[in-house]
Design an enzyme around this catalytic site. Structure first.
Site, mmCIF file in Angstrom:
data_model
loop_
_atom_site.group_PDB
_atom_site.id
_atom_site.type_symbol
_atom_site.label_atom_id
_atom_site.label_comp_id
_atom_site.label_asym_id
_atom_site.label_seq_id
_atom_site.Cartn_x
_atom_site.Cartn_y
_atom_site.Cartn_z
ATOM 1 N N ASN A 73 0.822 -1.211 0.000
ATOM 2 C CA ASN A 73 0.000 0.000 0.000
ATOM 3 C C ASN A 73 0.857 1.263 0.000
ATOM 4 O OD1 ASN A 73 -2.168 -1.739 0.164
ATOM 5 N ND2 ASN A 73 -2.448 -1.499 2.369
ATOM 6 N N ASN A 173 -0.001 -1.566 -6.928
ATOM 7 C CA ASN A 173 -0.305 -2.535 -5.872
ATOM 8 C C ASN A 173 -1.797 -2.520 -5.552
ATOM 9 O OD1 ASN A 173 0.521 -4.269 -3.466
ATOM 10 N ND2 ASN A 173 -0.567 -2.597 -2.444
ATOM 11 N N GLU A 174 -2.407 -3.685 -5.550
ATOM 12 C CA GLU A 174 -3.809 -3.864 -5.108
ATOM 13 C C GLU A 174 -4.706 -2.714 -5.562
ATOM 14 O OE1 GLU A 174 -3.900 -4.798 -0.877
ATOM 15 O OE2 GLU A 174 -3.070 -6.777 -1.278
ATOM 16 N N TYR A 245 -4.200 -13.570 2.318
ATOM 17 C CA TYR A 245 -3.825 -13.768 3.729
ATOM 18 C C TYR A 245 -4.925 -14.571 4.410
ATOM 19 C CZ TYR A 245 -0.536 -9.932 2.892
ATOM 20 O OH TYR A 245 0.467 -9.136 2.399
ATOM 21 N N GLU A 293 2.025 -11.629 -2.585
ATOM 22 C CA GLU A 293 1.768 -11.430 -1.147
ATOM 23 C C GLU A 293 0.982 -12.634 -0.663
ATOM 24 O OE1 GLU A 293 0.236 -7.740 0.448
ATOM 25 O OE2 GLU A 293 1.192 -6.590 -1.159
HETATM 26 O O1 AHR Z 1 1.539 -6.771 3.376
HETATM 27 C C1 AHR Z 1 0.741 -5.840 4.032
HETATM 28 C C2 AHR Z 1 -0.248 -5.162 3.097
HETATM 29 O O2 AHR Z 1 -1.179 -6.103 2.662
HETATM 30 C C3 AHR Z 1 0.315 -4.600 1.834
HETATM 31 O O3 AHR Z 1 0.804 -3.309 1.988
HETATM 32 C C4 AHR Z 1 -0.876 -4.582 0.920
HETATM 33 O O4 AHR Z 1 -0.509 -4.740 -0.422
HETATM 34 C C5 AHR Z 1 -1.740 -5.708 1.424
HETATM 35 O O5 AHR Z 1 -3.040 -5.313 1.606
#
Ligand code: AHR
Length: 504
Positions: A73, A173-174, A245, A293
């Protein structure tokens, strides 16, 4: 139900070569990843550049081939120019992604120096949140152009005569996430990513580019996002990213350990979508996957909500990992190996302090979290060719997943070393799992070692004061029982690495 599993592998039935870059990691300007993590001038173990050598040693133990930087982020609000040039002229900035102060004492050139010392390569992300093609092409010129242009000569004037030659670049990113600075619709992102990719490759045609996929399998726009953005970028990019995650928020460990089945589904759906776009484009090029990630992330959520904004390097996202987290990390590594044909890069997020296998105390020690071990074993022993795993295993149903095999396993053949390594998790929380391995065409072998990570307490963790609560031993009982036959009993809730030496 009989608690016994069988696994058959054959040297001619192959999934694909492991690209070592699937054992990559990630350093973001977030929390204590940089400041107090890899970089802490004044620490007793810091070298002349302020890099912590105790941390470098632990990083080298993981044999990390590539490290993503500087976010995350963070990158979506970052001006890379803030991090280069004389230290005394660098600006402190309000950092909006994580609501901190960024002192900019560490930037691109420091990171490249650190990479050299860590025996790793950089995967650099460009800001497509607040910025666009112009700053991205200038960054490629600064980093990779030899000399004779404004940005390359500026790098030289900063003391870096040789170009950094960064080969792998992430286009933002994202960008689908509403939390992202400058988030975009799929069409908005597809357009800016396409135009950015073009000019970056015009500056350096040897680079490879990663387009942003969905931020998670659960994103409402998945997989439409992948399809749309690849239709815009197909001709100019090489990979599409995946992020995922997991957490055990309901303290349901059987369900928690089943979550890698979601990762399998995510990977397979992104491959299908990338291939759909290839078909639509009548293209020859396969878009491969960069799972840049992945990890367990949830322990620190409540503590993070209490952190005061606008401080330098607060302790953000400092998950303390336990034994069951290491098991899920093992399952996630196996998930990626099972698609080694298409998953060519991956980054455990992250490397130090921030949801990381390595922890440090400011001014104090550095130690290994539980998840360090499966990551290290896979990275060190999981190089070679992944073999198709034919598995018969008893199964269970969990809250969110049905038909979850107790055995999660994969085998990697390293022809150079004449070794086959089996990575296996027994998801059963109460019972050991007898495993019969049929290695058929490999014939005679001997067990080099059977490494086991087991613990009676699923919540056992390594901390500053108890750094070795969870660590592997080599007392596993894998034994050759005949030509091409190996037997082992996998302890309940365990991660196993069975290393076999093949007869010449
Ligand atoms: O890895 C932590 C955060 O998780 C990263 O900054 C982002 O890309 C994701 O949401």
């Amino acid at each position: 139900m009989s608690m016994k599993a069988n696994m058959i592998v054959d040297k001619d039935f192959q999934i694909g070569e492991v690209d070592p870059r699937i054992y990559g990691s990630f350093i973001e300007h977030l929390g204590r990843a940089v400041y107090g993590g890899i970089y802490e001038p004044g620490h007793s173990q810091a070298d002349e550049q302020g890099f912590r050598t105790d941390v470098l040693e632990l990083v080298k133990g993981l044999d990390v081939p590539i490290v993503r930087y500087p976010g995350g982020n963070f990158v979506s609000g970052y001006n890379w120019e803030d991090g280069v040039g004389p230290l005394e002229q660098r600006k402190k900035r309000l950092e909006l992604a994580w609501r901190t102060i960024e002192p900019n004492l560490f930037g691109l050139n420091e990171f490249m120096d650190w990479c050299r010392k860590a025996n790793t390569q950089a995967m650099m992300a460009v800001n497509l949140g607040t910025r666009g093609p112009d700053q991205a092409r200038e960054l490629v010129e600064y980093s990779n152009h030899p000399s004779g242009s404004y940005w390359s000569d500026l790098r030289i004037s900063h003391g870096y005569k040789e170009a950094h030659n960064i080969k792998t670049w992430c286009l933002g990113n994202e960008m689908d996430g509403p939390w992202q600075i400058g988030s975009k619709t799929a069409v908005e992102y597809g357009r800016i990513a396409c135009e950015t990719a073009k000019v970056m490759k015009w500056v350096d045609p040897t680079i490879e580019l990663v387009a942003c996929g969905s931020s998670a399998l659960s994103m409402p726009t998945f997989p439409e996002w992948e399809s749309t953005i690849l239709e815009h970028t197909y001709d100019h990019v090489d990979y599409i990213s995946l992020h995922q995650y997991y957490g055990n928020r309901d303290n349901d460990s059987a369900n928690f350990l089943a979550q890698s089945l979601g990762m399998d589904k995510f990977i397979n759906t992104v491959i299908a979508t990338a291939d759909y776009v290839q078909a639509k484009k009548r293209g020859k090029k396969k878009i491969n996957l960069s799972f840049d990630e992945w990890n367990v992330w949830y322990h620190s959520n409540a503590a993070d909500r209490k952190i005061e904004p606008w401080t330098v390097a607060p302790p953000q996202l400092e998950d303390i990992y336990n034994h069951e987290d290491a098991l899920l990390v093992g399952c996630m590594l196996i998930s990626m190996l099972k698609r080694a044909d298409r998953v060519k890069m991956a980054c455990m997020a992250q490397l130090v302090n921030v949801i990381a296998p390595i922890m440090t105390a400011n001014g104090g020690a550095a130690w290994k979290q539980t998840i360090y071990y499966p990551y290290m074993h896979a990275s060190v022993f999981g190089r070679g060719t992944v073999l198709v795993p034919l598995i018969k295993s008893p199964k269970y149903d969990a809250k969110d997943y049905t038909d979850v095999p107790y055995l999660e396993a994969v085998a990697v053949h390293n022809e150079q070393n004449s070794e086959v390594t089996i990575f296996a998790v027994n998801r059963h929380l109460q019972e050991a799992l007898p495993l019969e391995l049929d290695l058929r065409s490999f014939g005679t072998s001997r067990v080099i070692e059977h490494i086991v990570l087991e613990n009676d307490d699923l919540k056992a963790a390594n901390t500053l004061d108890a750094q070795d609560q969870v660590k592997p031993h080599t007392g596993g009982n894998a034994a050759v029982s005949g030509s091409g036959q190996v037997q082992a009993v996998l302890a309940k809730a365990s991660w196993n690495v069975i290393r076999l030496k093949l007869a010449d």
